[in-house]
Write a protein that holds these residues in place. Structure first.
Motif, PDB file in Angstrom:
ATOM      1  N   SER A 137       0.832  -1.204   0.000  1.00  0.00           N
ATOM      2  CA  SER A 137       0.000   0.000   0.000  1.00  0.00           C
ATOM      3  C   SER A 137       0.867   1.254   0.000  1.00  0.00           C
ATOM      4  O   SER A 137       0.589   2.216  -0.718  1.00  0.00           O
ATOM      5  CB  SER A 137      -0.916  -0.011   1.231  1.00  0.00           C
ATOM      6  OG  SER A 137      -1.773   1.100   1.221  1.00  0.00           O
ATOM      7  N   TYR A 140       2.430   1.516  -3.501  1.00  0.00           N
ATOM      8  CA  TYR A 140       1.441   1.897  -4.496  1.00  0.00           C
ATOM      9  C   TYR A 140       1.042   3.367  -4.374  1.00  0.00           C
ATOM     10  O   TYR A 140       0.564   3.969  -5.339  1.00  0.00           O
ATOM     11  CB  TYR A 140       0.196   1.015  -4.375  1.00  0.00           C
ATOM     12  CG  TYR A 140       0.388  -0.419  -4.830  1.00  0.00           C
ATOM     13  CD1 TYR A 140       1.494  -0.796  -5.587  1.00  0.00           C
ATOM     14  CD2 TYR A 140      -0.540  -1.404  -4.496  1.00  0.00           C
ATOM     15  CE1 TYR A 140       1.669  -2.099  -5.987  1.00  0.00           C
ATOM     16  CE2 TYR A 140      -0.366  -2.717  -4.900  1.00  0.00           C
ATOM     17  CZ  TYR A 140       0.742  -3.060  -5.647  1.00  0.00           C
ATOM     18  OH  TYR A 140       0.912  -4.361  -6.058  1.00  0.00           O
ATOM     19  N   SER A 385      -5.380  -5.026  -6.471  1.00  0.00           N
ATOM     20  CA  SER A 385      -5.423  -3.612  -6.095  1.00  0.00           C
ATOM     21  C   SER A 385      -6.323  -2.810  -7.027  1.00  0.00           C
ATOM     22  O   SER A 385      -6.826  -1.751  -6.650  1.00  0.00           O
ATOM     23  CB  SER A 385      -4.012  -3.020  -6.094  1.00  0.00           C
ATOM     24  OG  SER A 385      -3.528  -2.817  -7.413  1.00  0.00           O
ATOM     25  N   GLU A 386      -6.535  -3.313  -8.239  1.00  0.00           N
ATOM     26  CA  GLU A 386      -7.418  -2.640  -9.188  1.00  0.00           C
ATOM     27  C   GLU A 386      -8.895  -2.795  -8.831  1.00  0.00           C
ATOM     28  O   GLU A 386      -9.742  -2.039  -9.301  1.00  0.00           O
ATOM     29  CB  GLU A 386      -7.188  -3.196 -10.594  1.00  0.00           C
ATOM     30  CG  GLU A 386      -5.915  -2.716 -11.256  1.00  0.00           C
ATOM     31  CD  GLU A 386      -6.042  -1.273 -11.692  1.00  0.00           C
ATOM     32  OE1 GLU A 386      -6.789  -0.986 -12.648  1.00  0.00           O
ATOM     33  OE2 GLU A 386      -5.402  -0.415 -11.050  1.00  0.00           O
ATOM     34  N   CYS A 388     -10.374  -2.353  -5.968  1.00  0.00           N
ATOM     35  CA  CYS A 388     -10.875  -1.567  -4.840  1.00  0.00           C
ATOM     36  C   CYS A 388     -10.413  -0.120  -4.912  1.00  0.00           C
ATOM     37  O   CYS A 388      -9.359   0.178  -5.487  1.00  0.00           O
ATOM     38  CB  CYS A 388     -10.422  -2.196  -3.523  1.00  0.00           C
ATOM     39  SG  CYS A 388      -8.661  -2.549  -3.456  1.00  0.00           S
ATOM     40  N   PRO A 390      -8.641   3.348  -3.677  1.00  0.00           N
ATOM     41  CA  PRO A 390      -7.343   3.469  -2.992  1.00  0.00           C
ATOM     42  C   PRO A 390      -7.430   3.373  -1.476  1.00  0.00           C
ATOM     43  O   PRO A 390      -6.561   2.790  -0.839  1.00  0.00           O
ATOM     44  CB  PRO A 390      -6.848   4.849  -3.441  1.00  0.00           C
ATOM     45  CG  PRO A 390      -7.466   5.047  -4.781  1.00  0.00           C
ATOM     46  CD  PRO A 390      -8.822   4.409  -4.696  1.00  0.00           C
ATOM     47  N   ILE A 393      -7.240  -0.321  -0.295  1.00  0.00           N
ATOM     48  CA  ILE A 393      -6.202  -1.226  -0.786  1.00  0.00           C
ATOM     49  C   ILE A 393      -5.550  -1.998   0.356  1.00  0.00           C
ATOM     50  O   ILE A 393      -5.360  -3.215   0.276  1.00  0.00           O
ATOM     51  CB  ILE A 393      -5.140  -0.448  -1.604  1.00  0.00           C
ATOM     52  CG1 ILE A 393      -5.722  -0.048  -2.965  1.00  0.00           C
ATOM     53  CG2 ILE A 393      -3.889  -1.299  -1.821  1.00  0.00           C
ATOM     54  CD1 ILE A 393      -4.770   0.737  -3.830  1.00  0.00           C
ATOM     55  N   SER A 394      -5.195  -1.304   1.443  1.00  0.00           N
ATOM     56  CA  SER A 394      -4.528  -1.993   2.558  1.00  0.00           C
ATOM     57  C   SER A 394      -5.394  -3.117   3.120  1.00  0.00           C
ATOM     58  O   SER A 394      -4.918  -4.230   3.362  1.00  0.00           O
ATOM     59  CB  SER A 394      -4.194  -1.001   3.676  1.00  0.00           C
ATOM     60  OG  SER A 394      -3.173  -0.136   3.286  1.00  0.00           O
ATOM     61  N   LEU A 397      -5.800  -6.008   0.392  1.00  0.00           N
ATOM     62  CA  LEU A 397      -4.563  -6.772   0.271  1.00  0.00           C
ATOM     63  C   LEU A 397      -4.256  -7.540   1.556  1.00  0.00           C
ATOM     64  O   LEU A 397      -3.671  -8.627   1.516  1.00  0.00           O
ATOM     65  CB  LEU A 397      -3.396  -5.845  -0.070  1.00  0.00           C
ATOM     66  CG  LEU A 397      -3.326  -5.350  -1.511  1.00  0.00           C
ATOM     67  CD1 LEU A 397      -2.106  -4.470  -1.708  1.00  0.00           C
ATOM     68  CD2 LEU A 397      -3.299  -6.503  -2.500  1.00  0.00           C
TER      69      LEU A 397
END
Length: 470
Positions: A137, A140, A385-386, A388, A390, A393-394, A397
């Motif tokens: 995260s 990214y 990651s695509e 959700c 931003p 993301i954490s 993932l």
């Protein structure tokens, strides 16, 4: 003309949101340093397994159980990554984790026993669990979606770097000064990294804050480069088109993400790849020493061979994947089919490992078979990651990598049981690798059939902002 070149030079190394690419990769390098230490902590059990087993009277099943318990707690700990990010932020969450897993193994130095080993590795696994999603995260936040394959690969390659550069040193330290000294060295390295992190870290423009205007405050001076981006109108349009929009996109229901075929298929693929990685971390030096007849120092140093091959394959394949996407190739082809075909090849090599008798050829087969499977790890992270926004993301993932870690929970203990059942010769190790190869073949086919990140992104995030690839 000279003035015009000087004015337009700075834009060449700016990213889609105006961030300095040099700063972005500088921040990524700090994260790589943490991941190297993190993976060295994972790998140290494999390096000290035999002297530890000899001193404490442990069986292969005991070592396998310890490895599996570590990965079970790693899986459970990963579920807290989103909460830690929300409560503490990336800066303080990672400091807390690195301090915890730097000291987790120290009790084993003071009171060595199987119970101490098992509990210490479980604490270490739980503390390391949230680390991977938080690191990805953080990375990214400095890289646009179309650019995330390579930085994701660089982070994943930290495991290879740890085994190439650090494992031989740890093996030498353990053989020369005893296995306890290797644990002390890793604890010191982790605490030194925490100081570096606090001094340097700042979130990038693609993170939760989405504040590109402050992204380069680490170094506000423009970078020098060639005059490739010399059209002021184009630069103005790019700045307008890529203005951060992460705050504008609302969160989506978590189950909508977790029920997608991309997420489910990705879990199957990445869990199989991680099971293989867990076995390599826990058992490969023992296989080289007891199964193939190499010395303890040779086995520890040869730990780097599959990692060196994997590093080359992962960096080149993920760079190619990013390039394919920027050239218009579908994400499914570049991020799913491409690495899954590699997994088919690697799985096939491992299936035939028991039929190889020459030690050198066996080292080559297991090293290449493992290495070809590794690109699946960063490329599927990028796919998921695509799915959700931003800000999620954490958390996503965290769940994804926690489910991945269940492969690591099963595989080391399975290999220990097989080795105990067949003796310490190479047959048990080779048979276990053969089983993992067969699993890789099956899930690779399933992944190719059901995973489609573009389709599922449209289902989950129909109004997601588009960041142009350059």
């Amino acid at each position: 003309m000279v003035l015009e070149q000087q004015v337009n030079r700075p834009r060449a190394k700016l990213g889609e949101a105006g961030e300095s690419r040099t700063v972005a990769w500088g921040m990524t390098s700090v994260l790589v340093a943490m991941y190297v230490i993190n993976f060295a902590d994972k790998a140290v059990l494999g390096i000290i397994a035999q002297p530890l087993a000899k001193e404490l009277g442990l069986s292969a099943s005991d070592i396998g159980l310890t490895g599996s318990a570590f990965f079970l707690m790693l899986s459970l700990g990963g579920l807290f990554s989103g909460a830690l990010d929300k409560w503490l932020g990336l800066r303080w969450a990672l400091v807390l984790l690195v301090v915890l897993w730097s000291v987790a193994m120290l009790p084993l130095i003071l009171s060595a026993s199987f119970v101490t080993l098992l509990v210490s590795r479980m604490i270490l696994g739980f503390a390391e669990g949230p680390n991977s999603p938080l690191l990805f995260s953080a990375a990214y936040s400095w890289h646009a979606p179309a650019r995330r394959g390579l930085p994701g690969a660089v982070l994943t390659c930290s495991a290879s770097i740890a085994k190439i550069a650090i494992a031989p040193i740890l093996a030498y330290v353990a053989v020369t000064w005893g296995w306890r000294s290797a644990l002390v060295a890793l604890a010191i390295a982790g605490l030194l990294w925490a100081v570096l992190w606090l001094a340097m870290w700042k979130e990038g423009p693609y993170g939760r804050s989405g504040n590109s205007g402050k992204a380069d405050s680490v170094d506000s001076r423009p970078e020098e480069s060639g005059p490739e981006d010399s059209d002021p109108a184009s630069a103005s349009a790019s700045a307008t088109a890529t203005a951060p929009t992460t705050d504008a996109e609302p969160a989506v229901p978590w189950l909508h993400i977790f029920r997608t075929r991309t997420f489910i298929g990705g879990v199957l693929l990445i869990a199989a790849a991680y099971a293989l990685a867990a076995v390599v971390l826990t058992w490969l030096p023992s296989y080289f020493e007891l199964g193939l007849g190499y010395s303890r120092l040779q086995a520890g140093s040869m730990f780097s061979i599959p990692s060196l091959i994997g590093l080359v394959i992962m960096l080149s394949s993920t760079w190619l994947s990013d390039r394919l996407i920027t050239k218009g190739v579908s994400m499914r082809a570049a991020r799913v089919v491409f690495p899954a075909v590699g997994m088919l090849i690697g799985g096939t090599m491992l299936v035939f490992l028991p039929f190889v008798s020459a030690p050198v050829m066996a080292v080559f087969m297991v090293s290449l078979g493992y290495a070809i499977c590794t690109p699946v790890l960063p490329l599927l992270n990028a796919c998921v990651s695509e799915l959700c926004p931003p800000k999620q993301i954490s958390g996503v993932l965290g769940v994804f990598l926690s489910l991945m870690a269940f492969g690591g929970f099963i595989a080391p203990y399975m290999m220990g049981r097989i080795v105990d059942a067949t003796g310490d010769g190479g047959d048990g190790y080779a048979t276990a690798f053969q089983i993992l190869g067969g699993v890789a073949l099956v899930v690779a086919v399933v992944g190719i059939v059901i995973i489609d990140p573009a389709r599922d992104k449209n289902l989950v995030r129909p109004n997601a902002p588009v960041v142009a690839a350059r």
